[in-house]
Design an enzyme around this catalytic site. Sequence first.
Site, short mmCIF file in Angstrom:
data_model
loop_
_atom_site.label_atom_id
_atom_site.label_comp_id
_atom_site.label_asym_id
_atom_site.label_seq_id
_atom_site.Cartn_x
_atom_site.Cartn_y
_atom_site.Cartn_z
N GLY A 11 0.84 -1.20 0.00
CA GLY A 11 0.00 0.00 0.00
C GLY A 11 0.87 1.24 0.00
NE ARG A 72 -2.45 -4.17 -0.59
CZ ARG A 72 -1.84 -3.64 0.46
NH1 ARG A 72 -0.70 -4.14 0.87
NH2 ARG A 72 -2.36 -2.60 1.09
CG ASP A 103 5.92 -8.78 7.41
OD1 ASP A 103 7.07 -8.84 7.85
OD2 ASP A 103 5.18 -9.78 7.28
CB THR A 125 3.50 -0.23 6.89
OG1 THR A 125 2.14 -0.40 7.33
CG2 THR A 125 4.42 -0.62 8.02
CB ILE A 126 -0.22 4.10 7.30
CG1 ILE A 126 -1.24 3.05 6.85
CG2 ILE A 126 0.14 5.06 6.20
CD1 ILE A 126 -2.64 3.62 6.61
CG ASP A 127 -1.05 -1.13 8.60
OD1 ASP A 127 -1.78 -0.16 8.38
OD2 ASP A 127 -1.14 -2.20 7.97
CG ASP A 129 2.26 -3.92 10.75
OD1 ASP A 129 3.10 -3.37 10.02
OD2 ASP A 129 1.34 -4.63 10.31
CG MET A 169 -7.05 1.56 6.82
SD MET A 169 -6.03 2.08 5.43
CE MET A 169 -7.13 1.75 4.06
N GLY A 170 -5.06 -0.45 9.84
CA GLY A 170 -3.98 -0.97 10.68
C GLY A 170 -3.87 -2.47 10.69
NE ARG A 171 -3.70 -6.16 5.50
CZ ARG A 171 -2.84 -6.01 4.51
NH1 ARG A 171 -1.55 -6.00 4.76
NH2 ARG A 171 -3.27 -5.90 3.28
CD GLU A 222 -8.06 -2.26 8.43
OE1 GLU A 222 -8.87 -1.96 7.55
OE2 GLU A 222 -6.83 -2.39 8.20
NE ARG A 267 -26.96 8.77 11.57
CZ ARG A 267 -28.07 8.52 12.23
NH1 ARG A 267 -28.13 7.52 13.10
NH2 ARG A 267 -29.16 9.27 12.04
CD GLN A 275 -7.65 5.40 8.28
OE1 GLN A 275 -7.28 5.11 9.41
NE2 GLN A 275 -8.43 4.60 7.58
O1 F6P Z 1 -1.11 -2.19 4.91
C1 F6P Z 1 -1.61 -0.91 4.94
C2 F6P Z 1 -3.09 -0.90 4.77
O2 F6P Z 1 -3.41 0.45 4.62
C3 F6P Z 1 -3.89 -1.53 5.91
O3 F6P Z 1 -4.02 -0.68 7.01
C4 F6P Z 1 -5.19 -1.81 5.21
O4 F6P Z 1 -5.89 -2.86 5.82
C5 F6P Z 1 -4.76 -2.18 3.84
O5 F6P Z 1 -3.53 -1.56 3.61
C6 F6P Z 1 -5.70 -1.80 2.73
O6 F6P Z 1 -5.20 -2.28 1.53
P1 F6P Z 1 -5.73 -1.95 0.08
O7 F6P Z 1 -5.16 -0.64 -0.33
O8 F6P Z 1 -5.21 -3.07 -0.75
O9 F6P Z 1 -7.22 -1.90 0.16
#
Ligand code: F6P
Length: 350
Positions: A11, A72, A103, A125-127, A129, A169-171, A222, A267, A275
């Site tokens: 991403g 990807r 990763d 990675t924005i995550d 992690d 986000m963040g997996r 998420e 809501r 993000q």
């Molecule tokens: O790995 C970064 C990330 O932004 C995650 O936080 C998110 O779940 C995922 O990518 C979304 O991926 P895509 O852009 O393939 O929908």
Amino acid sequence: MRKVGVLTGGGDCPGLNAVIQGIVVRAAQYGYEVYGVEDGYKGLLYGKARKLTTRDVEDIYWIGGTILGTSRKNPAKSEAELKTVVENFKKLGLDALITIGGDDTLGAAKKLYDAGIPVVGIPKTIDNDLPLTDYSIGFWTAVETIADALGKLHTTAKSHKRVMIAEIMGRYSGWLTLMGGIAGGAHIILIPEKPVDIDEVCRIIKERRERGEPYTLIAVAEGVTIPTTGELVTASTERDEFGHIRLGGVSKVLEEEIKKRTGEEVRSVVLGHIQRGGIPSAYDRVLGIRLGFKAVDLVKEGKYGYVIVLRGMDILPVKIEEVVGTIRKVPIELHEYTNVFTGLSTTHRS
Ligand code: F6P
């Protein structure tokens, strides 16, 4: 003269272009040529790369996304593809490859390294992690975006006296939700590292109303599992080439549950790819340029099979195998900070 390839995988995120500018400028200082591989590992599979001069990258450091494109694509999905990638690397006349990614991208870089390609990795990675680096590129910009969004949701939640749930986000890790949630003043922060207690969530909402604060802002990751089912909520059943399923929808499930239990107006909103977009923060610009410089320094030293990480003020190389294959989770004690916004009754509970 050395020819250095650079690619961005996985991403996208803000700050990638700062890394690319740093790489090209540093390489020029050493008299090296840089080739930008297009669309992540896809570019290596199809032999697509273009020369990048300092002119090409002038002032890209503040632009979001990646000028190289990304994907990807897993270059080691099959033996045949891995072989093609190694052949194309040679055909392009490259001496080294700098891969910028999370990763999956760095895990693939390890496989390329084992197959004989001299690689240097940069964590992105924005995550946030990835282990062994304080922060990865893009994380703090995303936190800013989340905090800004939560601030906006706060005012509308307050006006309507509603419960507002923001899905972040963040997996499988809660870094973005926790840091964004704290910075954005979320009253309740739900992360994968801490099982969701729905009774507790509803109790806080009710207590806030009784105290004369009839609105609640919830930040949910998420990757949180639903307490009633113990399962993740997914947006689709498709998996990417690294086997990841697309997460999404947990906020909607919580919306229904909280509405049912409390009778409040609820809501939910998915912050989604907003993000990952936009202009990198000053922090990510500076970090990106520093990482870019250091990656080329490693090429100069002939030090391959390393990922460059941030530790305090320092940018250091660590062995690629020490970084890949592990998801860095949020240390649970950091979740305590959320009590600042939850309210005194929770903070003082023994
Ligand atoms: O790995 C970064 C990330 O932004 C995650 O936080 C998110 O779940 C995922 O990518 C979304 O991926 P895509 O852009 O393939 O929908």
